[in-house]
Design a protein around this motif. Structure first.
Motif, PDB file in Angstrom:
ATOM      1  N   ILE A  11       0.759  -1.014  -0.069  1.00  0.00           N
ATOM      2  CA  ILE A  11       0.015   0.183   0.340  1.00  0.00           C
ATOM      3  C   ILE A  11       0.716   0.913  -0.327  1.00  0.00           C
ATOM      4  O   ILE A  11       1.834   1.690   1.071  1.00  0.00           O
ATOM      5  N   PHE A  48     -10.095   3.045  12.258  1.00  0.00           N
ATOM      6  CA  PHE A  48     -10.757   2.306  11.681  1.00  0.00           C
ATOM      7  C   PHE A  48     -12.159   3.314  12.133  1.00  0.00           C
ATOM      8  O   PHE A  48     -12.311   4.003  13.058  1.00  0.00           O
ATOM      9  N   GLU A  49     -12.647   3.705  10.757  1.00  0.00           N
ATOM     10  CA  GLU A  49     -13.923   4.842  10.634  1.00  0.00           C
ATOM     11  C   GLU A  49     -14.979   4.046   9.647  1.00  0.00           C
ATOM     12  O   GLU A  49     -14.278   4.221   8.923  1.00  0.00           O
ATOM     13  N   THR A  50     -15.738   4.050  10.330  1.00  0.00           N
ATOM     14  CA  THR A  50     -16.740   3.626   8.982  1.00  0.00           C
ATOM     15  C   THR A  50     -17.965   4.020   7.825  1.00  0.00           C
ATOM     16  O   THR A  50     -17.870   3.736   7.334  1.00  0.00           O
ATOM     17  N   ASN A  59     -16.020   7.915   2.859  1.00  0.00           N
ATOM     18  CA  ASN A  59     -16.079   7.345   1.710  1.00  0.00           C
ATOM     19  C   ASN A  59     -14.607   7.171   1.529  1.00  0.00           C
ATOM     20  O   ASN A  59     -13.745   7.492   1.642  1.00  0.00           O
ATOM     21  N   TYR A  60     -14.880   5.821   0.222  1.00  0.00           N
ATOM     22  CA  TYR A  60     -13.382   5.576  -0.571  1.00  0.00           C
ATOM     23  C   TYR A  60     -12.321   5.439   1.079  1.00  0.00           C
ATOM     24  O   TYR A  60     -10.976   6.444   0.088  1.00  0.00           O
ATOM     25  N   GLY A  90      -9.237   3.662   0.812  1.00  0.00           N
ATOM     26  CA  GLY A  90      -8.660   2.899   0.010  1.00  0.00           C
ATOM     27  C   GLY A  90      -7.963   2.247   0.761  1.00  0.00           C
ATOM     28  O   GLY A  90      -7.226   1.151   0.976  1.00  0.00           O
ATOM     29  N   SER A 101      -7.834   1.636   4.197  1.00  0.00           N
ATOM     30  CA  SER A 101      -8.806   0.397   4.694  1.00  0.00           C
ATOM     31  C   SER A 101      -9.070  -0.826   4.470  1.00  0.00           C
ATOM     32  O   SER A 101      -8.857  -1.805   4.482  1.00  0.00           O
ATOM     33  N   ALA A 102      -9.194  -0.248   2.366  1.00  0.00           N
ATOM     34  CA  ALA A 102     -10.021  -1.447   1.674  1.00  0.00           C
ATOM     35  C   ALA A 102      -8.698  -1.927   1.523  1.00  0.00           C
ATOM     36  O   ALA A 102      -8.485  -3.443   1.950  1.00  0.00           O
ATOM     37  N   ALA A 103      -7.027  -1.584   1.308  1.00  0.00           N
ATOM     38  CA  ALA A 103      -6.642  -2.531   0.971  1.00  0.00           C
ATOM     39  C   ALA A 103      -6.127  -2.684   2.496  1.00  0.00           C
ATOM     40  O   ALA A 103      -5.783  -4.847   2.260  1.00  0.00           O
ATOM     41  N   GLU A 115      -7.651  -4.652   4.689  1.00  0.00           N
ATOM     42  CA  GLU A 115      -9.067  -5.338   4.968  1.00  0.00           C
ATOM     43  C   GLU A 115      -8.088  -6.608   3.901  1.00  0.00           C
ATOM     44  O   GLU A 115      -9.103  -7.885   4.400  1.00  0.00           O
ATOM     45  N   PHE A 116      -8.635  -5.723   2.370  1.00  0.00           N
ATOM     46  CA  PHE A 116      -7.677  -7.405   1.634  1.00  0.00           C
ATOM     47  C   PHE A 116      -7.075  -8.005   1.684  1.00  0.00           C
ATOM     48  O   PHE A 116      -6.712  -9.412   1.877  1.00  0.00           O
ATOM     49  N   PHE A 131      -8.488  -1.321  14.016  1.00  0.00           N
ATOM     50  CA  PHE A 131      -9.344  -2.275  13.043  1.00  0.00           C
ATOM     51  C   PHE A 131      -9.498  -3.312  14.506  1.00  0.00           C
ATOM     52  O   PHE A 131      -8.972  -4.388  13.815  1.00  0.00           O
TER      53      PHE A 131
END
Lengths: 212, 212, 212, 212
Positions: free
Chosen positions: B64, B74-76, B79-80, B82, B84-86, B88-89, B172
């Motif tokens: 990343i 961590f904050e739900t 938007n977007y 990026g 955090s998504a990476a 998570e994956f 997270f």
């Protein structure tokens, strides 16, 4: 620990073979700062490292890596726009001359996006939320390739998503302005890791074409 | 175009020297998918490419890259996300065993953060907004190093920001759980590009210590 | 009524032994107003009264007491920031020179925080919501003390929470500014009521050390 | 440092005169936990420490201290409801039998509230925001005491604000329920530090009456 030790051994090789062997390069990079001419927006995927795939030198590439190499649209309201911040820094502070959106085959993010049923779009998690940036690419593929094999759809979406990101780059006013003035050029590249091929988007033919 | 041509020439070298020379590796990476054991959160800076600095192989690192190698909390709501998504994956899908936050000397993002006057915190732009993730690091440095040379403050903030990101990783829930169960280890590394040194955070001594 | 009568009897003793015996002190306090030099952020716990534990005089301490002696981060959006308002009054109006975050052993708030299962974080009630201020402290302890006895975890979290509050104090710009200018000093203290000991955080050793 | 040293000297006296002299009390408080029968909502003011003014013992009072000893209304939406969390802990976990709202003369918070012009209500800062909790008290005083000396208005508002807080206590459903069942009693007290007097609100006479 084996994995970490491998990285530490790798650092020793870097230090010995690259850092110590190129004092002039690192002198320049530290005394004058970085002056990369190109931003790469790449995927986090461990198999498509931009520096490895282009065999570049330290200082060549300002690299943003996120899931599925996406550029979200210009949008000022949200928090923590990591990719937008990196683009801003690269374009406005470093004044790069190129932005390459570097997609690739077998992208896990795009694959997840294509497997969502339409009514699952509201599903939880950061990845689905992030992948919504590419929902236009998914829609295009689903509308014209209905019933075709999943792999073909995913590959098509991987390439369409690059075009969505190129479109989104132009929503940033300081990018649009520089592109219009020919100070900045946008590129869509696709690394087909199954065949070791690099494809580049040609706006004239409207196709991704192999570089050889 | 010279810069783009250099990258294309580099791709030819990669294709010839790496891809064609390691068919078993790329067969495995394409038939079985990626199985990296380590996430690196690195900076976009062109001088501190994680793959170059660790001389790693394709498939080793899920990388990343954002401005100043930051991990937001961590904050739900937003938007977007990026980064955090990476994360998570990499953590939930790929089940990596290590996350390295790789900071570095001469970080432009941290330098910008430290140059803000306190009353400029509300300034516009994606970079100031993004750098707020590290505002606790800035506060700690300003509170204890008032009047010291700017370079010392920036260097201290570069290191404190790594600690803030390590703290944020624990926000997270799926990271905290794996760390507690010893399935995942967090590392704070700092590449001092001026001296070619790699420092690693030692939680016992509470210091960054040189690796040699 | 016995409890209320005990308090009223206590008031009579105060009136006789303290108020009437110190006319100069109370003359000054009422004619010139209060001029405390120190804010204490203490817990509501009946066993760790700051005035009792420090045997202070009227006028010495500006005391904020909430559950688990927490300082939330600077945050302008919310309503009814009671602790932030008290800090603002003490720092900007009264110009105190010290802020002591006074934690303690056997804290019910911290104990509740540590007993939450990770998936209970969204549970209702004011106490769980308030204790989120210390969630980073909880995360640190859970990540490094998995499987250790609950009492050890709670004690570690009580001390980590003090450090979180010290960090949060620096997020208030008018606190950071005064700390940087050496006009205001922050202290982390921990009263171990089981052993009657006072521990103070030493930033150099990064530990809580017994005062004797 | 003189102020901090005075506190540390005070701790030694506490340790020697109170802690070491009352082993049975502290044994009980640590082995059985706290069992206070009374919550006091007091002001942060250094001159009106509830423990000093009531000469109470460790374990007697669960004490909340904020600016102007205010109780906000029950309100679930906001963040960081410190006072509400403390009330919840004291009433629901500790099952106290009394809540005393302890106001006092020369309250800086009330004085600030009364000095605001009506159109300044939106002024910035945490203190004005917090003091809005008592705006009904201010309105009552301004409506019926127009033109009277400021000191009289402030004193009246200090007492009205106690009544507002008593009203607000009843907006918490678990307080209202216990008060209705006679398990919990609410008290409004006012310490007149200029005369060393304690006044208590008498609901029958609707007045604050001196205790002697």
């Amino acid at each position: 620990m084996a994995d970490i030790n491998k990285l530490l051994e790798g650092f020793k090789r870097f230090r010995h073979n690259i850092y110590d062997e190129n004092p002039a390069l690192f002198d320049r990079l530290t005394s004058q700062g970085q002056t990369p001419k190109t931003i790469v927006v790449g995927c986090c995927d461990s198999r498509v490292d931009p520096a490895i795939v282009t065999d570049c030198d330290p200082g060549d590439l300002f690299i943003i890596r996120n899931v599925a190499n996406l550029v979200p649209p210009f949008e000022t309201g949200g928090n923590y726009h990591g990719t937008s911040a990196a683009l801003e820094f690269g374009v406005r502070n470093l004044e790069v001359e190129n932005i390459i959106v570097l997609g690739h085959a077998q992208c896990g993010g795009i694959s997840a996006l294509m497997q969502q049923a339409p009514d699952e779009e509201q599903q939880k998690g950061f990845v689905p939320s992030w992948m919504k940036v590419a929902s236009n690419a998914r829609n295009r593929v689903l509308s014209r390739m209905h019933g075709e094999p999943r792999e073909k759809q995913v590959r098509a979406c991987e390439q369409e998503a690059i075009l969505v990101s190129l479109d989104n780059l132009l929503t940033f006013p300081w990018i649009l302005e520089r592109v219009a003035q020919r100070k900045l050029t946008l590129h869509g590249w696709y690394f087909d890791l199954e065949h070791g091929e690099l494809l580049r988007f040609n706006p004239d033919s409207n196709r991704f074409e192999a570089f050889s």
